[in-house]
Write a protein that holds these residues in place. Structure first.
Motif, PDB file in Angstrom:
ATOM      1  N   LEU A 104      52.541  98.913  97.487  1.00  0.00           N
ATOM      2  CA  LEU A 104      52.809  97.931  96.805  1.00  0.00           C
ATOM      3  C   LEU A 104      51.964  97.758  95.568  1.00  0.00           C
ATOM      4  CD1 LEU A 104      54.032  94.985  96.741  1.00  0.00           C
ATOM      5  CD2 LEU A 104      51.898  94.060  97.764  1.00  0.00           C
ATOM      6  N   ASN A 105      52.746  97.303  94.349  1.00  0.00           N
ATOM      7  CA  ASN A 105      52.285  97.197  92.958  1.00  0.00           C
ATOM      8  C   ASN A 105      52.410  95.903  93.004  1.00  0.00           C
ATOM      9  OD1 ASN A 105      51.604  99.772  91.498  1.00  0.00           O
ATOM     10  ND2 ASN A 105      53.311 100.169  92.704  1.00  0.00           N
ATOM     11  N   VAL A 106      51.196  95.043  92.284  1.00  0.00           N
ATOM     12  CA  VAL A 106      51.315  93.655  92.088  1.00  0.00           C
ATOM     13  C   VAL A 106      51.163  93.158  90.621  1.00  0.00           C
ATOM     14  CG1 VAL A 106      50.088  91.319  92.657  1.00  0.00           C
ATOM     15  CG2 VAL A 106      50.103  93.279  94.320  1.00  0.00           C
ATOM     16  N   GLY A 107      52.297  92.885  89.997  1.00  0.00           N
ATOM     17  CA  GLY A 107      52.408  92.378  88.737  1.00  0.00           C
ATOM     18  C   GLY A 107      52.404  90.987  88.748  1.00  0.00           C
ATOM     19  N   VAL A 108      51.295  90.234  87.889  1.00  0.00           N
ATOM     20  CA  VAL A 108      50.993  88.825  87.836  1.00  0.00           C
ATOM     21  C   VAL A 108      50.980  88.259  86.382  1.00  0.00           C
ATOM     22  CG1 VAL A 108      50.006  88.842  90.049  1.00  0.00           C
ATOM     23  CG2 VAL A 108      48.565  88.808  87.857  1.00  0.00           C
TER      24      VAL A 108
END
Length: 336
Positions: A104-108
């Motif tokens: 998982l990569n989390v972009g916010v």
């Protein structure tokens, strides 16, 4: 070809569906991610959108995607933190990362929720909460799963445990991204250790030229990177290859690009927002256009952004054409 230096070729899916049949649209998006894995793409990203016919809960959706894929990285681009409780979101994201075995990569992004006036008391009062970059910092702190007390306490589970965020997703804090469109956001992302997501929308600051503004954004990010690990920059472009499209589809793509061209001719709105023109044509024509892009050589990760409101067959054709041109499937087989 201008792609030889790229080590991560990604795509971003909108997750659109019909109001009267959301299941079919969401299922089609899951199948697109499965297709992307078979074609050899390195990562698949989903948008999170609210009050629209799109994916409103990226974590929930990607939990399903973890069970349909094995190798491809999964990402959110981006989760608007103004709608979220950082701790509860961290629990959801950690669960998804564990289910994916660390893919998982989390972009916010930060800021007040854009639709807060419409939501009324369905969310916490905007005037009472802090919607600054500190909200992203709290998410990162929660994901670190530090103990919240010095000793074990009794809870609902059998026995006593030291309270901390569970499950702990080892390494996820190294895969946090910020969707940056301004110099201020690029500065913060570098200092906070969030990798940078940038695409075809940016804030014009001191220039009306999109590519100049994007280069300055990257410069600012790199100047402020403080971590020992290498910074990552994910570059997004709307690219519509036409090699595998029939004549009717090619005309529809051309009409789509033409309708959006006007917004690229001058800064838009009070923030002087700049848009980059969409790229359309054969793979050879697309390669020629990208070879003139001064930003592409500066990054090693390219994100193919799929437009809203296209048909699933369009998305399949675009992904297949682009993967074939870059020989992604052959590269993936060699890597395995």
């Amino acid at each position: 070809m201008p792609f030889a230096h790229l080590r991560n070729i990604a795509f971003l899916v909108p997750g659109n569906y019909r109001d009267d049949d959301p299941f079919s649209g969401l299922e089609e998006t899951l199948r697109l991610i499965e297709l992307g894995e078979r074609l050899g793409y390195h990562s698949a990203w989903v948008r999170q959108r609210h009050l629209e016919r799109g994916i409103s809960s990226a974590a929930t959706f990607l939990a399903a995607a973890t069970q349909r894929t094995r190798h491809i990285e999964l990402g959110t681009a981006v989760i608007q933190l103004g709608y979220e409780n950082p701790f509860r979101l961290a629990e959801d994201l950690a669960t998804v990362d564990v289910l994916s075995r660390g893919r998982l990569n989390v972009g916010v992004s930060a800021g007040p929720p854009p639709f807060s006036k419409l939501l009324g008391d369905l969310i916490d009062p905007v005037e009472e909460l802090d919607f600054s970059y500190a909200r992203a910092e709290r998410l990162a702190r929660a994901l670190s799963s530090a103990p919240l007390a010095n000793e074990a306490i009794a809870g609902n589970a059998a026995g006593s445990q030291v309270p901390r965020l569970r499950p702990f997703a080892s390494g996820l804090t190294q895969r946090l991204w910020y969707g940056g469109g301004s110099l201020a956001s690029a500065t913060w992302a570098g200092r906070a250790g969030f990798h940078l997501l940038t695409g075809n929308i940016i804030t014009g600051e001191g220039t009306d030229d999109f590519l100049t503004a994007q280069q300055r954004l990257i410069d600012r990010f790199l100047e402020n990177w403080t971590q020992e690990t290498l910074p990552r920059i994910g570059l997004g472009r709307v690219i519509l290859p036409t090699d595998g499209a029939d004549a009717v589809t090619r005309r529809r793509y051309a009409d789509f690009v033409e309708r959006r061209t006007a917004r690229t001719l001058a800064p838009n709105g009070p923030k002087q927002t700049l848009f980059l023109p969409d790229i359309i044509g054969s793979i050879e024509e697309i390669a020629e256009i990208l070879s003139q892009d001064p930003v592409l050589p500066r990054v090693s990760e390219l994100r193919l952004e799929l437009p809203y409101e296209f048909e699933v067959e369009d998305y399949q054709q675009i992904l297949t054409d682009f993967a074939s041109a870059l020989q992604l499937g052959q590269d993936a087989q060699k890597a395995r």
